[in-house]
Write an enzyme that holds these catalytic residues in place. Structure first.
Site, PDB file in Angstrom:
ATOM      1  N   LYS A  79       0.847  -1.197   0.000  1.00  0.00           N
ATOM      2  CA  LYS A  79       0.000   0.000   0.000  1.00  0.00           C
ATOM      3  C   LYS A  79       0.880   1.244   0.000  1.00  0.00           C
ATOM      4  CE  LYS A  79      -3.994   1.936   2.509  1.00  0.00           C
ATOM      5  NZ  LYS A  79      -4.892   1.768   3.673  1.00  0.00           N
ATOM      6  N   SER A 154      -9.731   1.616   2.551  1.00  0.00           N
ATOM      7  CA  SER A 154      -8.893   2.376   1.653  1.00  0.00           C
ATOM      8  C   SER A 154      -7.822   1.552   0.937  1.00  0.00           C
ATOM      9  CB  SER A 154      -8.205   3.509   2.427  1.00  0.00           C
ATOM     10  OG  SER A 154      -7.354   2.992   3.430  1.00  0.00           O
ATOM     11  N   SER A 178      -9.870  -0.485   6.784  1.00  0.00           N
ATOM     12  CA  SER A 178      -9.280  -0.378   5.440  1.00  0.00           C
ATOM     13  C   SER A 178      -8.589  -1.620   4.906  1.00  0.00           C
ATOM     14  CB  SER A 178      -8.299   0.784   5.393  1.00  0.00           C
ATOM     15  OG  SER A 178      -9.011   1.974   5.233  1.00  0.00           O
TER      16      SER A 178
END
Ligand code: GLN
Length: 486
Positions: A79, A154, A178
């Site tokens: 990420k 996310s 997330s």
């Protein structure tokens, strides 16, 4: 079987035995990214050249009989809020569009120590603020199961990349869901570890007291292995627990006989779609058939969880994001202004997106004199009450279960204009962050072709219980094997 379909454990084993070369496997992953990422947009940066070079180096070491790590050759997607030495790390924000970290996050260091290969940096909501990956400066990620739907967020890029085999393992971060939300929406496994089990050193902070880096994977054993590699004490993170994270994979069983499951009544209440409940119930019955026992339990303070979460998260965000001013690094507006406060204001108003600015303002408001007691302190008190309720429930049960998300994946653009409706989607994921307890999302069904995830929450450091449930469901249903046609 195609190389890109292999599990992490299989890749490492076969590379080590020289049955396949790390170079061929990495090439197949890169080819896949070239083939599909134009449609999915899971990656902000792809590090193809460096990955291939690393693969050749690993192959060479093996040919020379040298020792390699447990993730030898395995492609990991990271990420883009986790710092990677020499690789651009943007947080999907314009303000960090050209930021190249001079150091690795601890989790990245540990992956490298085990000879994993970084394949790229994944798309996300800007600064991890969102549940759909739509607030990214680099455009939304699409759900591989239906390109018109959101992949969750996310960490949407990390989950989507796994779903279409653009990576074998992925890292996400979970402040209020997330990791679990996109895992649920893309039909992969995602685990938020106990607060303090995985180092946050090198994670660009959104809300420190809530968030953890954690694994996303296509199988339970891969998830367990990745957690073992990244977890454990790190002196560079002052909230790190003095525990080891070894053995999640090696010691894992799928035996759920006698396991006491608490079904959180509020997780099956109003606002949770019937289709979601149906699939979660089917999984509960599978666990029951395997010898687990369940009963209902109620956590009445959950009513206040979402409000408390958003006040705490925004308050911490407003403080954390103060450091981005465009002076030392990141995006800077061309200007001929001599007044530093005007320069800051210009950089920040152009560098941050709308959702980030909304949260900085609301957080600043909640922390300001006169409102601090009314909002922030009250939210902290609720947090304590919720933690106590969970603690009490987990004395009666080994694990608490419910859905991960209250509804199946929805259309891109459908909720993004209405922040409150979007925040509501996090209602089932934020409690685990408020308590610091570990939680996992496990694929448990499809409504049409849209994935549904089951969430399990356990007491602190009981990740092996969560993984046990995941393994039991993986071995006794065929849900997790399904892949979208793309
Ligand atoms: N959707 C939640 C939020 O926007 C959670 C995000 C996260 O876990 N990073 O705050």
């Amino acid at each position: 079987m195609r190389l890109r379909d292999l599990s992490a454990i299989e890749v490492a084993e076969r590379v080590r035995r020289q049955e396949i070369s790390a170079e061929d496997y990495i090439s197949s992953i890169i080819e896949r990214i070239r083939e599909v990422d134009g449609k999915i947009n899971a990656f902000i940066s792809v590090t193809a050249e460096a990955a291939l070079e690393k693969a050749r180096e690993i192959d060479g070491r093996i040919r020379r009989g040298e020792r390699v790590g447990v993730l030898a050759g395995v492609a990991v997607a990271i990420k883009d809020n986790i710092c990677t030495l020499g690789i651009r790390t943007t947080c999907a924000s314009r303000i960090l569009e050209n930021f190249i970290p001079p150091y690795d996050a601890t989790v990245v260091e540990r992956l490298k120590r085990e000879d994993a290969i970084i394949i790229g940096k994944t798309n996300m909501d800007e600064f991890a603020m969102g549940s759909t990956t739509e607030t990214s400066y680099f455009g939304p990620t699409r759900n591989p199961w239906d390109l018109s739907k959101v992949p969750g967020g996310s960490s949407g890029g990390s989950a989507a990349a796994l779903t279409v085999d653009e990576a074998t393992l992925a890292l996400g971060s979970d402040t209020g869901g997330s990791i679990r939300c996109p895992a649920s929406y893309c039909s992969v496994i995602g685990l938020k570890p106990t607060y303090g089990l995985v180092s946050r050193y090198g994670l660009i902070a959104y809300a420190n007291s809530l968030e953890q880096i954690g694994p996303l994977a296509k199988s339970t054993l891969d998830c367990a292995l990745l957690l073992s590699v990244i977890g454990g004490y790190d002196p560079r993170d002052s909230t790190s627990l003095r525990v080891s994270a070894e053995g999640y994979a090696s010691g894992l069983t799928d035996d759920v006989r006698g396991l006491k499951i608490g079904l959180i009544k509020e997780f099956f209440g109003e606002g949770v779609e019937e289709s979601v409940k149906r699939h979660v119930w089917r999984a509960i019955h599978t666990l029951e058939d395997l010898g687990a026992i369940y009963d209902e339990c109620s956590l009445p303070s959950l009513e206040y969880a979402l409000a408390a979460y958003y006040i705490i998260a925004m308050s911490e965000a407003s403080s954390n994001l103060a450091r981005f001013d465009g002076i030392r690094y990141g995006f800077r507006v061309e200007h001929d202004d001599a007044d530093w406060s005007r320069i800051y204001a210009k950089n920040r108003s152009m560098g941050f997106g709308a959702e980030v600015k909304r949260r900085i303002m609301l957080g600043t408001f909640a922390l300001s004199a006169g409102y601090y007691e009314q909002y922030y302190l009250k939210a902290l008190k609720i947090r304590t009450i919720i933690r106590r309720e969970f603690e009490a429930a987990l004395k009666r049960f080994d694990v608490l279960i419910g859905p991960t998300m209250p509804l199946p994946p929805f259309n891109i653009g459908e909720k993004i204009q209405d922040p409150l409706t979007l925040y509501m989607c996090d209602i089932l994921t934020v409690p685990a962050n408020l308590t610091g307890y570990p939680a996992i999302s496990i694929p448990c069904g499809f409504e049409g072709n849209l994935p549904i995830g089951l969430q399990a929450i356990s007491g602190p450091l009981q990740e092996s219980t969560l993984l046990r449930i995941s393994l039991a469901l993986e071995r006794n249903t065929d849900i997790i094997e399904r892949r979208p046609a793309i």
